[in-house]
Design a protein around this motif. Structure first.
Motif, short mmCIF file in Angstrom:
data_model
loop_
_atom_site.label_atom_id
_atom_site.label_comp_id
_atom_site.label_asym_id
_atom_site.label_seq_id
_atom_site.Cartn_x
_atom_site.Cartn_y
_atom_site.Cartn_z
N ALA A 1 24.51 0.93 10.30
CA ALA A 1 23.55 0.18 9.50
C ALA A 1 24.29 -0.83 8.64
O ALA A 1 25.33 -0.51 8.04
CB ALA A 1 22.74 1.12 8.61
N ALA A 2 23.76 -2.04 8.59
CA ALA A 2 24.39 -3.11 7.81
C ALA A 2 24.10 -2.94 6.33
O ALA A 2 23.04 -2.47 5.93
CB ALA A 2 23.89 -4.47 8.29
N THR A 3 25.07 -3.33 5.52
CA THR A 3 24.85 -3.44 4.08
C THR A 3 24.73 -4.93 3.74
O THR A 3 24.90 -5.79 4.60
CB THR A 3 26.02 -2.82 3.29
OG1 THR A 3 27.17 -3.68 3.40
CG2 THR A 3 26.36 -1.43 3.82
N THR A 4 24.50 -5.21 2.49
CA THR A 4 24.42 -6.62 2.05
C THR A 4 25.77 -7.12 1.54
O THR A 4 25.90 -8.29 1.18
CB THR A 4 23.38 -6.78 0.94
OG1 THR A 4 23.73 -5.92 -0.15
CG2 THR A 4 22.00 -6.42 1.45
N SER A 5 26.77 -6.24 1.53
CA SER A 5 28.06 -6.57 0.93
C SER A 5 29.08 -7.00 1.97
O SER A 5 29.07 -6.57 3.12
CB SER A 5 28.60 -5.35 0.17
OG SER A 5 29.87 -5.63 -0.39
N THR A 6 30.01 -7.86 1.53
CA THR A 6 31.18 -8.21 2.35
C THR A 6 32.45 -7.62 1.75
O THR A 6 33.54 -7.88 2.23
CB THR A 6 31.33 -9.74 2.46
OG1 THR A 6 31.43 -10.30 1.15
CG2 THR A 6 30.14 -10.35 3.19
N ASP A 7 32.30 -6.79 0.72
CA ASP A 7 33.42 -6.14 0.06
C ASP A 7 33.35 -4.65 0.35
O ASP A 7 32.48 -3.95 -0.16
CB ASP A 7 33.36 -6.39 -1.45
CG ASP A 7 34.51 -5.74 -2.21
OD1 ASP A 7 35.37 -5.10 -1.56
OD2 ASP A 7 34.53 -5.87 -3.45
N ILE A 8 34.26 -4.15 1.19
CA ILE A 8 34.20 -2.75 1.59
C ILE A 8 34.40 -1.82 0.41
O ILE A 8 33.84 -0.71 0.36
CB ILE A 8 35.23 -2.46 2.71
CG1 ILE A 8 34.96 -1.09 3.34
CG2 ILE A 8 36.65 -2.59 2.22
CD1 ILE A 8 35.76 -0.84 4.60
N ASN A 9 35.16 -2.25 -0.60
CA ASN A 9 35.39 -1.41 -1.77
C ASN A 9 34.16 -1.27 -2.65
O ASN A 9 34.08 -0.36 -3.47
CB ASN A 9 36.55 -1.97 -2.60
CG ASN A 9 37.88 -1.86 -1.89
OD1 ASN A 9 38.37 -0.77 -1.67
ND2 ASN A 9 38.46 -3.00 -1.52
N ALA A 10 33.20 -2.17 -2.48
CA ALA A 10 32.00 -2.14 -3.32
C ALA A 10 30.91 -1.23 -2.77
O ALA A 10 29.90 -1.00 -3.44
CB ALA A 10 31.46 -3.56 -3.48
N VAL A 11 31.09 -0.72 -1.55
CA VAL A 11 30.04 0.08 -0.90
C VAL A 11 30.36 1.56 -1.05
O VAL A 11 31.47 2.01 -0.76
CB VAL A 11 29.93 -0.29 0.59
CG1 VAL A 11 28.92 0.60 1.30
CG2 VAL A 11 29.56 -1.76 0.75
N ASN A 12 29.35 2.32 -1.49
CA ASN A 12 29.50 3.78 -1.61
C ASN A 12 28.11 4.41 -1.59
O ASN A 12 27.10 3.71 -1.45
CB ASN A 12 30.27 4.16 -2.87
CG ASN A 12 29.66 3.56 -4.13
OD1 ASN A 12 28.49 3.76 -4.42
ND2 ASN A 12 30.47 2.78 -4.86
N SER A 13 28.06 5.73 -1.75
CA SER A 13 26.79 6.43 -1.62
C SER A 13 25.84 6.20 -2.80
O SER A 13 24.67 6.57 -2.73
CB SER A 13 27.03 7.94 -1.47
OG SER A 13 27.69 8.46 -2.61
#
Length: 355
Positions: free
Chosen positions: A94-106
């Motif tokens: 599933a896609a997120t809206t972010s391009t910063d992998i460090n900014a994505v979490n649960s």
């Protein structure tokens, strides 16, 4: 030295040199394709949930079995920059809206996005999976753009199902590495330790496969070295007229369509009376080959009902990437009265025309 002996030694030397020079210029003789054989596919334990996927090469009488869950991502070796998710393990992305992998979490990604249960299936669920027709331009992960800022972070579930745990989810971001490879960033969803690996394209293979825990792994043989695959895989079914939803099927057979393999289904009946045994090169004009990955699919068997087992009236014509044409029939799968053992289907094939 005796003149006769000298001439003889000189002649031997000339012959040896000529033979040595010529040996490198002579091509090895081509290995002819197999005339046909019978194989019992090594699907492994698990019956309808057999542990392995099996790749079959008719021309070499060879099969390769690999644990279905041994990989999660496949990096395409062709012209496009595409990343596949493992349909044999029912993996989803599933896609997120972010391009910063460090900014994505649960805390900022709804993990229920990746939940797929039979009671909550809908056509919308298809977006989590790669195209059921196998079209490389319809992967769940969008094409990897040459513009780095366009490549979003995805959350991947290696085995999508009715329940999802954040501990099992991974976040990834993929970018192009020049014109010949991919750069993958990956980590567990709530892990700040992001790892990076470069994966080069290999034109000899459809994909280069990657496991989050094992790194690059061997899965498919070279694209010239297999014709069909067999195994449990994400697919589709109809929940009412026109209501198609993703669904996992056992005993699916796919063509190596990305390498150009084609096939046709033949059903012996009122309009076509030529049996498998009778079919030969003279009958090829009466069939229409297709590059559709699903030409065989689930059409060769039933897993429930009074007709469970193989369909003995059906057989298939396969044209491989080297233009060899085979006829194929399924002999047993271990259901109904067809005999055999579930997870170890039996096939028979015969060369009709050499490429």
């Amino acid at each position: 030295m005796n003149t006769s002996i000298f001439k003889a030694l000189l002649l031997c030397g000339v012959i040896a040199i000529s033979s040595s020079c010529g040996r490198d210029d002579v091509e090895a003789p081509a290995i002819p394709p197999s005339d046909g054989s019978k194989l019992t596919l090594e699907g492994g334990e698990g019956a309808g949930d057999a542990a392995n996927a099996v790749y079959v090469d008719f021309s070499a009488d060879k099969q390769n079995s690999v644990v279905r869950s041994s990989w999660t991502l496949g990096f395409y070796g062709g012209n496009e920059f595409r990343v596949a998710v493992n349909g044999f393990a029912n993996a989803g992305a599933a896609a997120t809206t972010s391009t910063d992998i460090n900014a994505v979490n649960s805390t900022n990604f709804d993990i229920n996005t990746l939940t797929v249960s039979q009671n909550a299936l809908s056509a919308e669920s298809f977006k989590l999976f790669d195209d059921t027709l196998g079209r490389i331009t319809h992967t769940a992960i969008a094409e990897i753009s040459a513009t780095a800022a366009s490549n979003r972070v995805y959350v991947v579930n290696p085995a999508t199902g009715a329940q999802v745990s954040k501990e099992n989810l991974w976040k990834i971001r993929v970018q192009r590495e020049g014109s010949t490879g991919y750069k993958l960033e990956y980590a567990k969803l709530d892990d700040a330790n992001v790892q990076t690996i470069t994966i080069n394209k290999n034109a000899d293979f459809n994909f280069t496969f990657f496991s989050f825990t094992q790194g690059v792994v061997n899965v498919e043989p070279k694209k010239s070295d297999w014709d069909i695959s067999w195994g449990k895989h994400a697919y589709f079914t109809a929940f009412g007229p026109g209501n198609y939803v993703p669904y996992t099927f056992g005993d699916l057979v796919f063509l190596n369509h990305l390498a150009g393999t084609q096939a046709a289904q033949v059903t012996v009946g009122a309009t076509f009376t030529t049996t498998y045994e009778q079919f030969n090169e003279s009958h090829l004009g009466s069939i229409q080959l297709s590059n559709n990955r699903n030409t065989i699919g689930s059409t060769w068997r039933a897993t429930t009902g009074s007709n469970a087992g193989i369909f003995p009236e059906k057989y298939y014509i396969i044209k491989d990437s080297a233009n060899n044409i085979y006829k194929l029939k399924f002999v047993a799968m271990g259901l109904g009265s067809d005999g055999g053992t579930r997870g170890y289907p039996e096939i028979e094939y015969k060369l009709i025309k050499r490429g």
